[in-house]
Structure formats: structure tokens, C-alpha cells
Write a protein that holds these residues in place. Sequence first.
Motif, mmCIF file in Angstrom:
data_model
loop_
_atom_site.group_PDB
_atom_site.id
_atom_site.type_symbol
_atom_site.label_atom_id
_atom_site.label_comp_id
_atom_site.label_asym_id
_atom_site.label_seq_id
_atom_site.Cartn_x
_atom_site.Cartn_y
_atom_site.Cartn_z
ATOM 1 N N GLN A 157 0.829 -1.211 0.000
ATOM 2 C CA GLN A 157 0.000 0.000 0.000
ATOM 3 C C GLN A 157 0.863 1.261 0.000
ATOM 4 O OE1 GLN A 157 -3.424 -0.632 0.217
ATOM 5 N NE2 GLN A 157 -4.073 1.494 0.048
ATOM 6 N N SER A 158 1.879 1.305 0.876
ATOM 7 C CA SER A 158 2.630 2.542 1.092
ATOM 8 C C SER A 158 3.804 2.715 0.143
ATOM 9 C CB SER A 158 3.142 2.587 2.542
ATOM 10 O OG SER A 158 2.071 2.624 3.454
ATOM 11 N N VAL A 159 4.500 1.632 -0.175
ATOM 12 C CA VAL A 159 5.697 1.744 -1.014
ATOM 13 C C VAL A 159 5.372 1.497 -2.483
ATOM 14 C CG1 VAL A 159 8.037 0.899 -1.415
ATOM 15 C CG2 VAL A 159 7.140 1.000 0.915
ATOM 16 N N ASP A 173 -3.416 2.154 9.512
ATOM 17 C CA ASP A 173 -2.326 3.127 9.454
ATOM 18 C C ASP A 173 -1.657 3.164 8.086
ATOM 19 O OD1 ASP A 173 -2.812 3.814 12.062
ATOM 20 O OD2 ASP A 173 -1.156 2.647 12.908
ATOM 21 N N SER A 174 -1.637 2.034 7.383
ATOM 22 C CA SER A 174 -0.984 1.988 6.074
ATOM 23 C C SER A 174 -1.867 2.539 4.956
ATOM 24 C CB SER A 174 -0.587 0.546 5.728
ATOM 25 O OG SER A 174 -1.734 -0.230 5.432
ATOM 26 N N GLY A 175 -3.150 2.803 5.279
ATOM 27 C CA GLY A 175 -4.065 3.284 4.254
ATOM 28 C C GLY A 175 -4.901 2.186 3.632
ATOM 29 N N CYS A 176 -4.720 0.942 4.081
ATOM 30 C CA CYS A 176 -5.523 -0.164 3.558
ATOM 31 C C CYS A 176 -6.975 0.022 3.981
ATOM 32 C CB CYS A 176 -4.976 -1.490 4.097
ATOM 33 S SG CYS A 176 -5.997 -2.931 3.736
ATOM 34 N N GLN A 177 -7.905 -0.141 3.028
ATOM 35 C CA GLN A 177 -9.334 0.027 3.324
ATOM 36 C C GLN A 177 -10.141 -1.238 3.023
ATOM 37 O OE1 GLN A 177 -9.873 4.196 1.334
ATOM 38 N NE2 GLN A 177 -11.415 3.993 2.920
#
Length: 598
Positions: free
Chosen positions: A74-76, A104-108
Motif C-alpha cells: 500500500q505505502s511503497v 495506518d498503512s491506508g488499507c481500506q
Amino acid sequence: MRITEKLQAHQRESDKPTFSFEYFVPKTTQGVQNLYDRMDRMYEASLPQFIDVTWNAGGGRLSQLSTDLVATAQSVLGLETCMHLTCTNMPVSQIDDALKSAYDSGCQNILALRGDPPINSTKWEAVEGGFNYAKDLIKYIRSKYGDHFDIGVAGYPERHPEEEDELLNLKYLKEKIDAGGNFIITQMFYDVDNFIEWCKKVRAYGIDVPIIPGIMPITTYNAFLRRAQWGEINIPKEFIEQLDPIKENDELVREIGTKLIVKMCKKLLQSGYVTHLHIYTMNLEKAPLLILDQLGLLPTEGEYNKAQVAMLPWRKSLNPKRKNEEVRPIFWQRRPYSYVARTSQWALDEFPNGRFGDSSSPAFGDLDLCGSSLIRQSPKRSLEIWSTPTSLDEIAKLVINYLNGRVQCLPWSDTPIDHEVDSMIKNLVQLNNKLIITINSQPQINGIRSNDPIHGWGPKDGYVYQKQYLEFLLPREKLPKLEAELKDNEMLTYFAVDSKGTLTSNHPDGSRANAVTWGIFPGREVLQPTIVEKVSFLAWKEEFYYILQEWELNFQENEKLESAHFLQHLIDDFVLVNIVDNDYVSKEDHIFALLMDL
């Protein structure tokens, strides 16, 4: 973005079916690093709507790897990611940790499952403080996070292995949806007619969420039979008739098996119940892409161009904390993992104007954010691919092999070389043959259209520009001559630093950033996504020499003492230099000419 919203948005614009990939968590650290590279390549080749990552139940290292994979994807890598989460061996405290990491990583997106019985157990039992059923897990997620997550549930077109009653299976499925499930991903199957009949029954039972079929490629005959038997699923007569006579020929099994799966998928997509295919990759690359190719689902040039809108030269993170990020230092061009890691915990006010790497942040040089190792290869693997260099000539040959594509990574370059540097390859090879070890580079570009297949980025109706950039190792004794040559040169600006941090430069204002990549697009400000600056270069220096120290330590631990001594020589007696040619209009290669004179 939530999966159902993403699929709905696509369906409003196109009637072309969509697809996604599932990956499982490798058992080794090296396998994880290789999987990151594979996920990245498969995304570039196919543009899936999302990926999902399986859950390793039971806590400990493998469960941590599950959350790490999700966070990194998600983040990288900037991939829309769905995290599996099971009840098996999971007390509420561990479920909370997993959900917080995903959030926190933005995963939904979460695929909520009861899970299989633990290894060495034939009966499923809830762990103390855990949940008995997927519906309970779903209710808990909703109670903690409201509608933040899209929640997927498992569907069993051929009945759950533990429940023969078809109506009860439908009842349990409805309970999961009523608890808060948003979509269904099914168990693998090969009997497409049975699947379509099951879809009719699901709809008749009042379940109206998207049904996503799980598609398992056929790679070998034994694996095909084993997976079917493990899932207790029916194998149509046609599959056995075509595959059994050729079962000893793996290549032919893959070819015929792919045709069978493609035929099955076409019938699914024509049924009216399915618009999206979820492919169980088994962490393999070729079989899923071959299926998509034969289905005509790989993206066209126009779809690539559309996906490129609002993109930068690097793929943007999907972590909400980084949504405004539009600038990165060029030093981490081929090390996106460590760059995102070192900046991932910063507060929003530490990277104003969408820029990470602000010189006011005391956190920038913190190497602890990068994990325990900065070399993304295991000690054994690093010896296999980089051997045991004992001289500058051997290091140069290693870099030349990387430039020519014979080596896919270097200790300081995580990603393979790409076609962007084709125009520089000849000169880069020549510099390494002259024992100037090149670390990173960027060619000069003066107004190429932004939809160029090699150099383009951003909206397609613009123009992109680049200053030539070169980073290299130079023997300390040659630095005074380089400094003298560049002292009054206004067009060639440089930073040079040794392992102890002694810095020299001819920048007129070393504290200011020098944009080395920019784009001009209709209707918006100039984008300057890649920069060179002093503070971030000093932080990169710490990382670079630390990489060399790790490499040296690996040689010591494997009793390759001559290589260890040589690496220490590089650390002690060579300086890290970068030069920017600010004359992006000139046709001359000023940096190359300067270095050849050295």
C-alpha cells in the motif's frame, strides 16, 4: 479506496471486465523481497484493480509478515491492497494489532474469514479471547472502524467442506453479509455450470453484493489434482480428458490448462453474474498474465495513458499520510523501500508543500526506520548474485553487468535498470571501465512529450524535462582535481562527501534544493518531483556507507576476508560524489567529458 467503490467507478466508465491478484506470505525474508519485485512487475504489466494478501494465523513472525506485506504494498508500491484476516489462533488483541496496522498503512479492504484449523489439528476451535465465526469478526471490525473498511467474505459454490447442507451454507453467507460484508470472493472451482447455478441461488436468497469468482490457474497436473482434492471441489470430465493424457508434460499441461481456464472465465463473464475475476497467483507470474492476455484483459496503450494521469516519475504511495507527496530526493530513485520507511512516521508538518525530506526534520537521517537490514538480499543470496569482489576492477564489472541487465540489483540499487538510461549506457560502461564506479544516474531531457513510453510521466498532454545527474565513487586522492575543475563552473554543480561526513560543494546556496526533474502540463503549476539537496544527500551518505558496512560484515561472517578488507578500503578511501549538469539544453555530455579527463 474501497474495492466496491473502485469496481463501481470502473463500471460507470467501461464495460471491460476487471481482475485482481492474490498472493500468499513467503516463509523466508528473501522470498518476501522477491515477492515485492514480482508484485511490482505484475502491476506494471497488467494494472489490476487490487491485490490481496493471505493471513498467516498464529501470531509471531509470519503474522507480522502479513501486515508488513500489506503495509509495503500500500505505502511503497502504491497498490490497492486487501488484507485477509482470520479467527484462527487470533485473540482480540492480535486482531486489533492487525487492523491498526492495516488502517495506518491506508488499507481500506479486509477479507474476513474464520480460517482453517491450525496445523496439526483436524478440528477448528476458537482461541481463548477470539471469535468462533467470520460473522463475529465482521461485527467486531464494524464496531471498531465503522465503514472505513470494505469487508469481503468467503463464498463456497460447492458447499463448505464442513457443511453439506446447501441451504445452511446460503444462510451462513447471508449472515456474514448482514453483519457488514460488502462483497464475496469464492473458493476456487472448475465446474462453471455449477457456479452459475450457485449464483442464481445466492441472488434468490436476497444476497445482492458483488460476487467475485476465485480463479486458480493450472500449472502442473499434480498441483491441479492436489488443490482440487484439498478443496473437495468437482473436476469436470473435460478437464480430466484433456489433461490426464499429457500429465507428464508440464509445459503442455500449462498450455492446455490455460485454455481450459480461459474458456471457463469467458463463460463466467458472459453469465451476467460476474464482472471481476480474482486470480490465485500462488506467487507465480506467467500463468496469471497468460490467462489475462488470452482473455484480452491486459491494458491497451490508451488505458496505460489514462492510468498515468496524475502519476509522478515514481509510483505514488496510497498511504493517506503521503497523499500530498510530490517531491523526492533523487538519491533514493532505486531504493524506494528504504526511502518510504525512513519517512513513514513523520508528522504532516514535517513535509510541507507535499515534500518529504524537509531539511528542518531531525528524523530524516534516522536509519532505524529502514529495518534491521538495508540490503534487500539474504547473506547467502548476496554471495550468489554479487560474488566476492576483491578489487575495484571486480566491482566495476559487477556494475557493468547491472547496467547490461545481467544482474537485476546491486547492494545500493533495489530495482533493475530500466530503458531510461539507454542513452547513457555506453558512457556509464566506459566510466566503470575507467574504475569510476557509478551509483545512480539520470539522462538529460529537454521537452519530451509526457506520454513518451520511456521517459514520460504525468498527464499525457504535457512536456517533461530532466537535468543530467550522475552519482559515483571517486578515490579520495582524485577529489582535489575534481574540485579544481568545478570550482568556478556554474553549470556543473556537485556535492562530495566521505564516510566521516566531510562535505565539499560548489553549490551557490547549498541549503536550497536543485530541481532535476520537472513537468509542464496544461492547467496546473510546474511539477518538480525530483530534487538534489545537501541535507538529504548527507542522509543518503549515511545509508550508502552503512550498506557497504553490511556487505563487508557478510564477507567477514562467511570468512571472505579479502573481500571484507576491500570493502573497508572503499569505505575509508573513497568519496561519494554527485554532479548535476544544469545545462539541460546542451547536446554535450559535460559530466562524462570531465570525468574521463580525471
